[in-house]
Design a protein around this motif. Structure first.
Motif, PDB file in Angstrom:
ATOM      1  N   GLN A   1       0.838  -1.218   0.000  1.00 17.25           N
ATOM      2  CA  GLN A   1       0.000   0.000   0.000  1.00 17.25           C
ATOM      3  C   GLN A   1       0.866   1.259   0.000  1.00 17.25           C
ATOM      4  O   GLN A   1       0.568   2.227  -0.699  1.00 17.25           O
ATOM      5  N   LEU A   2       1.937   1.229   0.799  1.00 21.69           N
ATOM      6  CA  LEU A   2       2.794   2.415   0.905  1.00 21.69           C
ATOM      7  C   LEU A   2       3.510   2.702  -0.414  1.00 21.69           C
ATOM      8  O   LEU A   2       3.584   3.847  -0.853  1.00 21.69           O
ATOM      9  N   ALA A   3       4.051   1.624  -1.016  1.00 19.15           N
ATOM     10  CA  ALA A   3       4.775   1.795  -2.283  1.00 19.15           C
ATOM     11  C   ALA A   3       3.833   1.420  -3.413  1.00 19.15           C
ATOM     12  O   ALA A   3       3.953   0.351  -3.997  1.00 19.15           O
ATOM     13  N   SER A   4       2.898   2.299  -3.701  1.00 18.55           N
ATOM     14  CA  SER A   4       1.820   1.934  -4.624  1.00 18.55           C
ATOM     15  C   SER A   4       2.329   1.576  -6.021  1.00 18.55           C
ATOM     16  O   SER A   4       1.707   0.807  -6.733  1.00 18.55           O
ATOM     17  N   SER A   5       3.492   2.103  -6.392  1.00 19.31           N
ATOM     18  CA  SER A   5       3.966   1.854  -7.756  1.00 19.31           C
ATOM     19  C   SER A   5       4.814   0.589  -7.858  1.00 19.31           C
ATOM     20  O   SER A   5       5.138   0.150  -8.942  1.00 19.31           O
ATOM     21  N   LYS A   6       5.207   0.009  -6.716  1.00 18.26           N
ATOM     22  CA  LYS A   6       6.109  -1.157  -6.763  1.00 18.26           C
ATOM     23  C   LYS A   6       5.446  -2.370  -6.114  1.00 18.26           C
ATOM     24  O   LYS A   6       4.751  -2.231  -5.109  1.00 18.26           O
ATOM     25  N   ALA A   7       5.686  -3.526  -6.698  1.00 17.42           N
ATOM     26  CA  ALA A   7       5.196  -4.756  -6.100  1.00 17.42           C
ATOM     27  C   ALA A   7       6.278  -5.316  -5.188  1.00 17.42           C
ATOM     28  O   ALA A   7       7.437  -5.402  -5.573  1.00 17.42           O
ATOM     29  N   ALA A   8       5.906  -5.668  -3.967  1.00 15.43           N
ATOM     30  CA  ALA A   8       6.871  -6.251  -3.028  1.00 15.43           C
ATOM     31  C   ALA A   8       6.481  -7.696  -2.785  1.00 15.43           C
ATOM     32  O   ALA A   8       5.373  -7.970  -2.325  1.00 15.43           O
ATOM     33  N   THR A   9       7.368  -8.625  -3.110  1.00 13.18           N
ATOM     34  CA  THR A   9       7.057 -10.029  -2.866  1.00 13.18           C
ATOM     35  C   THR A   9       7.353 -10.361  -1.407  1.00 13.18           C
ATOM     36  O   THR A   9       8.119  -9.662  -0.736  1.00 13.18           O
ATOM     37  N   LEU A  10       6.753 -11.467  -0.974  1.00 14.37           N
ATOM     38  CA  LEU A  10       6.972 -11.925   0.398  1.00 14.37           C
ATOM     39  C   LEU A  10       8.459 -12.225   0.621  1.00 14.37           C
ATOM     40  O   LEU A  10       9.009 -11.930   1.684  1.00 14.37           O
TER      41      LEU A  10
END
Lengths: 116, 244
Positions: free
Chosen positions: A36-45
Motif C-alpha cells: 500500500q505504501l509503495a503503490s507503484s512497486k510490487a513487493a514479494t513476500l
C-alpha cells in the motif's frame, strides 16, 4: 553488533510498515502494508523476508514467535518490533526526506498533485 | 486440497515438499505465511498463487539464511545472532545447507556421469564415475551420520533449549572415523558393481578407490574443522550456564 548503515528506500518502507502495524507486524501484514505504501512497486513476500533479516542483523528490529494459530495450520507467526536504533534511523530518513521535499517543492510544486 | 471447516490449506505433500526446501530457522513462520495467503485467495487462484508465492519466496529465504549462516560463527560471542536460540538455529541451518549442497551435487554428478557415459568407456567416464560414487557416498554419509536438520520447538524453556543445543553439538562432535569407514561401504559396493557389470574390461579400479579415499579425507578434514567450532560453542554454553 548493530551497524550504523543508512536505510535504503525499501528498508524505510518495511520499518514504516512495522511501526504502523504495532503488535500485528509479521510477514503477510508487513507485505500488504508495504504494498500500500509503495503503490507503484510490487513487493514479494521473499523480498520482505530478506529486508527483515537484514534489519534484524543490523539491530534495527527484533523478532519473536507468537503462539501457534489454527488459521495458519498450527504454525506460529514471526512478529517484529522496531528497536531504538531502528526508530532513530527511520526518523533521520524522514527528516532527510522532508528537507528534500522542502527544497524541491518551490521549484517543482507539490509532487503529490503531479503523480495523482 | 485439504480443507478444514474454517479455512482451506494446501495439501500436506506440497507443504512437506516446501518444508524440506526451507532452512529450519525460517520453516515455521514462512510456511504459516504461505498458508495464510493461500487461504485468503479465491478458490480459482489458490493453486497458482501458492506456487507463485513459493517460487518467489524460497530463493530469497534460502539466500538470506545462507548469508546469515555464513556471517555467523558459532562459538563467538560477538556473532550476528548472539542469543542462544539464534545460535541453535544457525547450527541447524548449517546442517541443512551441508545436506542440501551434498544432495544437489550428488544429483549433478549422476547427471554428468549419465551424459558422459555414452559410447566407448574411457578416462573421462572413469573420473565421472569416481566423482559420482564418491559424492553419493558423501551425501549418504552426511545424511546418515549427521542426520537432518531439526526445527527447534518454540515451547522450549531456556534450560531445555540449552540442553537441546548441547545434545546437537555433542552429536556432531562425536562423529569419528568409524562413521566414514561405514559410510564408504555403499560406495565400494557400487564400485564393485560398476566394475563387474558396467565394464568387464575396466582397469581403473585403483584410481577410483584413490578418488573415493581422497574425497573422504577432504570431508573428514572439513568435519574436524567443524568440530573445533562446535567445541568453542560448547565452551561458550558452559560459561553461560555457569553465569546463569
Amino acid at each position: 553488533m548493530p551497524r550504523s548503515d543508512s536505510l535504503g528506500q525499501f528498508e524505510q518502507l518495511v520499518l514504516t510498515a512495522i511501526v504502523t502495524l504495532g503488535d500485528n507486524a509479521y510477514g503477510v501484514t508487513i507485505q500488504k502494508t508495504v504494498h500500500q505504501l509503495a503503490s507503484s512497486k510490487a513487493a514479494t513476500l521473499g523480498a520482505i523476508y530478506v529486508a527483515l533479516d537484514r534489519l534484524e542483523d543490523k539491530g534495527l528490529v527484533s523478532s519473536w514467535l507468537s503462539e501457534p494459530t489454527a488459521a495458519r495450520g498450527g504454525r506460529a507467526k514471526r512478529c517484529y518490533r522496531v528497536e531504538a536504533p531502528g526508530e532513530r534511523a527511520l526518523k533521520e530518513s524522514l527528516a532527510t526526506a522532508r528537507r528534500m521535499a522542502n527544497s524541491v517543492m518551490p521549484i517543482w510544486g507539490d509532487p503529490h498533485k503531479e503523480l495523482g | 486440497m485439504s480443507t478444514t471447516a474454517s479455512h482451506p490449506s494446501p495439501p500436506r505433500w506440497m507443504q512437506a515438499a516446501v518444508s524440506s526446501l526451507l532452512p529450519p530457522a525460517a520453516r515455521e513462520p514462512v510456511l504459516g505465511d504461505l498458508e495464510e495467503r493461500f487461504a485468503e485467495r479465491g478458490a480459482h487462484a489458490r493453486w497458482l498463487g501458492y506456487v507463485g508465492d513459493v517460487a518467489t519466496t524460497l530463493p530469497h529465504v534460502v539466500r538470506s539464511q545462507i548469508r546469515r549462516s555464513l556471517t555467523c560463527e558459532l562459538g563467538r560471542g560477538a556473532s550476528v545472532s548472539a542469543n542462544l536460540r539464534g545460535r541453535a538455529e544457525q547450527l541447524q541451518t548449517q546442517i541443512w545447507i551441508r545436506n542440501i549442497v551434498l544432495l544437489f551435487s550428488a544429483v549433478i554428478c549422476i547427471g554428468a556421469f549419465v551424459v558422459n557415459a555414452r559410447g566407448v568407456w574411457s578416462f573421462h567416464e572413469t573420473v565421472t564415475l569416481a566423482m559420482t560414487i564418491g559424492w553419493v557416498g558423501a551425501a549418504w554419509q552426511s545424511c546418515r551420520a549427521l542426520g537432518w536438520s531439526k526445527v527447534i520447538p518454540w515451547s522450549l524453556s531456556p534450560e531445555q533449549l540449552r540442553a537441546f543445543h548441547r545434545r546437537e553439538l555433542i552429536r556432531h562432535m562425536n562423529l569419528g572415523c568409524r562413521a566414514f569407514v561405514y559410510g564408504s561401504v555403499p560406495a565400494i559396493v557400487l564400485i564393485l558393481y560398476a566394475l563387474a557389470v558396467g565394464s568387464p574390461s575396466f582397469r581403473g579400479g585403483p584410481m577410483l578407490l584413490g578418488a573415493i579415499a581422497m574425497q573422504n579425507l577432504v570431508i573428514a578434514q572439513t568435519y574436524r574443522m567443524e568440530r573445533g567450532r562446535y567445541r568453542r560453542e560448547l565452551d561458550l554454553l558452559d560459561r553461560e550456564a555457569d553465569l546463569v
